[in-house]
Design a protein around this motif. Structure first.
Motif, mmCIF file in Angstrom:
data_model
loop_
_atom_site.group_PDB
_atom_site.id
_atom_site.type_symbol
_atom_site.label_atom_id
_atom_site.label_comp_id
_atom_site.label_asym_id
_atom_site.label_seq_id
_atom_site.Cartn_x
_atom_site.Cartn_y
_atom_site.Cartn_z
ATOM 1 N N VAL A 63 0.838 -1.207 0.000
ATOM 2 C CA VAL A 63 0.000 0.000 0.000
ATOM 3 C C VAL A 63 0.870 1.253 0.000
ATOM 4 O O VAL A 63 0.627 2.213 -0.758
ATOM 5 C CB VAL A 63 -0.948 -0.005 1.221
ATOM 6 C CG1 VAL A 63 -1.729 1.308 1.289
ATOM 7 C CG2 VAL A 63 -1.911 -1.189 1.158
ATOM 8 N N LEU A 64 1.902 1.275 0.823
ATOM 9 C CA LEU A 64 2.778 2.447 0.903
ATOM 10 C C LEU A 64 3.515 2.682 -0.417
ATOM 11 O O LEU A 64 3.646 3.827 -0.868
ATOM 12 C CB LEU A 64 3.785 2.263 2.043
ATOM 13 C CG LEU A 64 3.223 2.304 3.458
ATOM 14 C CD1 LEU A 64 4.313 1.984 4.477
ATOM 15 C CD2 LEU A 64 2.596 3.663 3.754
ATOM 16 N N ILE A 65 3.984 1.599 -1.018
ATOM 17 C CA ILE A 65 4.690 1.746 -2.291
ATOM 18 C C ILE A 65 3.753 2.277 -3.366
ATOM 19 O O ILE A 65 4.160 3.092 -4.208
ATOM 20 C CB ILE A 65 5.299 0.398 -2.719
ATOM 21 C CG1 ILE A 65 6.439 0.016 -1.771
ATOM 22 C CG2 ILE A 65 5.821 0.456 -4.159
ATOM 23 C CD1 ILE A 65 7.020 -1.358 -2.028
ATOM 24 N N GLN A 66 2.499 1.842 -3.333
ATOM 25 C CA GLN A 66 1.536 2.337 -4.311
ATOM 26 C C GLN A 66 1.345 3.850 -4.175
ATOM 27 O O GLN A 66 1.227 4.571 -5.170
ATOM 28 C CB GLN A 66 0.192 1.622 -4.124
ATOM 29 C CG GLN A 66 -0.829 1.936 -5.209
ATOM 30 C CD GLN A 66 -0.334 1.506 -6.578
ATOM 31 O OE1 GLN A 66 0.034 0.354 -6.777
ATOM 32 N NE2 GLN A 66 -0.319 2.427 -7.529
ATOM 33 N N VAL A 67 1.336 4.329 -2.943
ATOM 34 C CA VAL A 67 1.221 5.779 -2.705
ATOM 35 C C VAL A 67 2.473 6.487 -3.223
ATOM 36 O O VAL A 67 2.387 7.512 -3.910
ATOM 37 C CB VAL A 67 1.022 6.056 -1.204
ATOM 38 C CG1 VAL A 67 1.076 7.572 -0.946
ATOM 39 C CG2 VAL A 67 -0.293 5.486 -0.714
ATOM 40 N N PRO A 207 6.530 -7.027 -2.464
ATOM 41 C CA PRO A 207 6.685 -5.569 -2.450
ATOM 42 C C PRO A 207 7.911 -5.101 -3.237
ATOM 43 O O PRO A 207 7.872 -4.043 -3.879
ATOM 44 C CB PRO A 207 6.837 -5.240 -0.954
ATOM 45 C CG PRO A 207 6.237 -6.400 -0.244
ATOM 46 C CD PRO A 207 6.525 -7.587 -1.105
ATOM 47 N N LEU A 208 8.982 -5.892 -3.196
ATOM 48 C CA LEU A 208 10.174 -5.538 -3.974
ATOM 49 C C LEU A 208 9.879 -5.577 -5.463
ATOM 50 O O LEU A 208 10.311 -4.705 -6.228
ATOM 51 C CB LEU A 208 11.306 -6.512 -3.630
ATOM 52 C CG LEU A 208 12.671 -6.238 -4.245
ATOM 53 C CD1 LEU A 208 13.230 -4.909 -3.728
ATOM 54 C CD2 LEU A 208 13.638 -7.376 -3.917
ATOM 55 N N TYR A 209 9.119 -6.568 -5.863
ATOM 56 C CA TYR A 209 8.692 -6.700 -7.261
ATOM 57 C C TYR A 209 7.881 -5.469 -7.676
ATOM 58 O O TYR A 209 8.073 -4.903 -8.753
ATOM 59 C CB TYR A 209 7.841 -7.968 -7.382
ATOM 60 C CG TYR A 209 7.797 -8.601 -8.759
ATOM 61 C CD1 TYR A 209 6.778 -8.303 -9.651
ATOM 62 C CD2 TYR A 209 8.757 -9.523 -9.151
ATOM 63 C CE1 TYR A 209 6.715 -8.894 -10.895
ATOM 64 C CE2 TYR A 209 8.714 -10.121 -10.394
ATOM 65 C CZ TYR A 209 7.682 -9.797 -11.268
ATOM 66 O OH TYR A 209 7.619 -10.383 -12.510
ATOM 67 N N GLN A 210 6.981 -5.044 -6.790
ATOM 68 C CA GLN A 210 6.165 -3.866 -7.082
ATOM 69 C C GLN A 210 7.017 -2.600 -7.163
ATOM 70 O O GLN A 210 6.816 -1.758 -8.055
ATOM 71 C CB GLN A 210 5.106 -3.695 -6.000
ATOM 72 C CG GLN A 210 4.228 -2.455 -6.183
ATOM 73 C CD GLN A 210 3.457 -2.099 -4.932
ATOM 74 O OE1 GLN A 210 3.840 -2.504 -3.833
ATOM 75 N NE2 GLN A 210 2.389 -1.352 -5.086
ATOM 76 N N LEU A 211 7.976 -2.476 -6.254
ATOM 77 C CA LEU A 211 8.800 -1.268 -6.181
ATOM 78 C C LEU A 211 9.657 -1.082 -7.427
ATOM 79 O O LEU A 211 9.804 0.032 -7.935
ATOM 80 C CB LEU A 211 9.689 -1.332 -4.937
ATOM 81 C CG LEU A 211 10.714 -0.193 -4.764
ATOM 82 C CD1 LEU A 211 9.987 1.137 -4.541
ATOM 83 C CD2 LEU A 211 11.657 -0.505 -3.605
#
Length: 311
Positions: A63-67, A207-211
């Protein structure tokens, strides 16, 4: 291969092991060595004690990375660095069983797509991914896996539409591409820090993949999991065996889900691939035992005796 604790302990009727029950149960078609590795990983201390803490932290991080990515250029991506970090993490911290299952997944997924592409009334070529070791994953292997799946679905259905055909039962399916990968559990890293179970590793890596990928790449990767039903339907249609779809369940392909549960759904994706591949192997072996070459067992003509369904 080390003997899992639940097998070494044996059966105690006053304290029966749920892991032993799952291992002995034959309603899910998996080779014994794969099921043993899967359950050894699932029953590990990492899975029991670490995952409950990692999962909420990982989802909050998503969620934080999406922001944060609202303020990052849309094309910001570091795929090569991502895959180097993933390979390093797998090499040094992930359990041998989890690494073995991850590498197997690329091979099995490629074989399943090749089976469908070869047996379609409008055959299409595939781009197999068969990494021999963890080092090979650095070549953008995870990203290529997602691209392969969507490109295959597009090419297959475009070929069928162009020729006015529909996928249907193959009278004598070709099983020649279905085989056990040349990967050995004993060759996986066995260092002192190789303790992290498959689900915990996936939750950490998501999350690393998303980042480090674009929003489009991450969304596509998460929603590729919903094509499990699609691939299962293709295989069941070719085999005229719809009962084998019962354990292929990763949500409806036309209803995209939140990426928060991508880690858990990725585990289901891996297990579905293992079971579908095992089913194809059993059909191939049954056909070979009957003196045939393709491995096809027509529904209602020996499949129930030699090839148990997925449930």
């Amino acid at each position: 291969m080390r003997t899992p604790e639940f097998l070494a302990r044996g059966h105690d009727e006053r304290d029966p092991s749920p892991w032993l029950a799952l291992y002995l149960d034959q309603s899910t078609p998996l080779p014994d060595e794969v099921k043993a590795a899967w359950l050894a990983d699932s029953s590990s201390g990492s899975r029991q004690y670490l995952l409950p803490f990692l999962r909420p932290i990982a989802r909050a991080t998503i969620v934080l990375i999406q922001v944060v990515k609202v303020f990052v250029p849309r094309n910001w991506s570091h795929s090569r660095l991502l895959h180097r970090i993933l390979a390093w993490g797998l090499q040094h911290f992930v359990s041998p069983e989890a690494n073995w299952l991850i590498l197997r997944h690329f091979h099995l997924g490629s074989q399943v797509l090749a089976f469908i592409g070869r047996n379609s009334p409008a055959p299409v070529a595939t781009s197999p991914l068969e990494p021999p070791d963890i080092e090979a994953l650095k070549d953008d292997m995870f990203l290529k896996h997602d691209l392969n799946l969507f490109n295959f679905v597009i090419r297959l259905n475009q070929a069928l539409r162009d020729r006015g055909l529909a996928l249907g039962r193959a009278e004598a399916p070709d099983f020649s591409m279905i085989r056990e990968p040349a990967l050995r559990l004993e060759d996986m890293p066995h260092g002192r820090l190789n303790f992290l179970d498959l689900q915990s590793a996936i939750e950490l890596f998501t999350p690393l993949y998303q980042l480090m990928l674009t929003d489009n790449d991450f969304w596509r990767a998460a929603n590729s999991l919903q094509l499990d039903e699609t691939i299962g339907i293709y295989a069941a249609t070719i085999l005229a065996a719809p009962e084998h779809l019962i354990l292929v369940n990763n949500k409806h392909p036309l209803v995209p889900l939140s990426t928060l549960r991508a880690g858990h759904r990725l585990v289901i994706h891996g297990l579905s691939t293992e079971m579908l591949h095992s089913l194809l192997q059993r059909m191939k072996a049954a056909r070979a035992g009957e003196g045939g070459e393709s491995g096809f067992v027509p529904a209602g003509e020996g499949a129930s005796a030699d090839t148990p369904p997925l449930a």
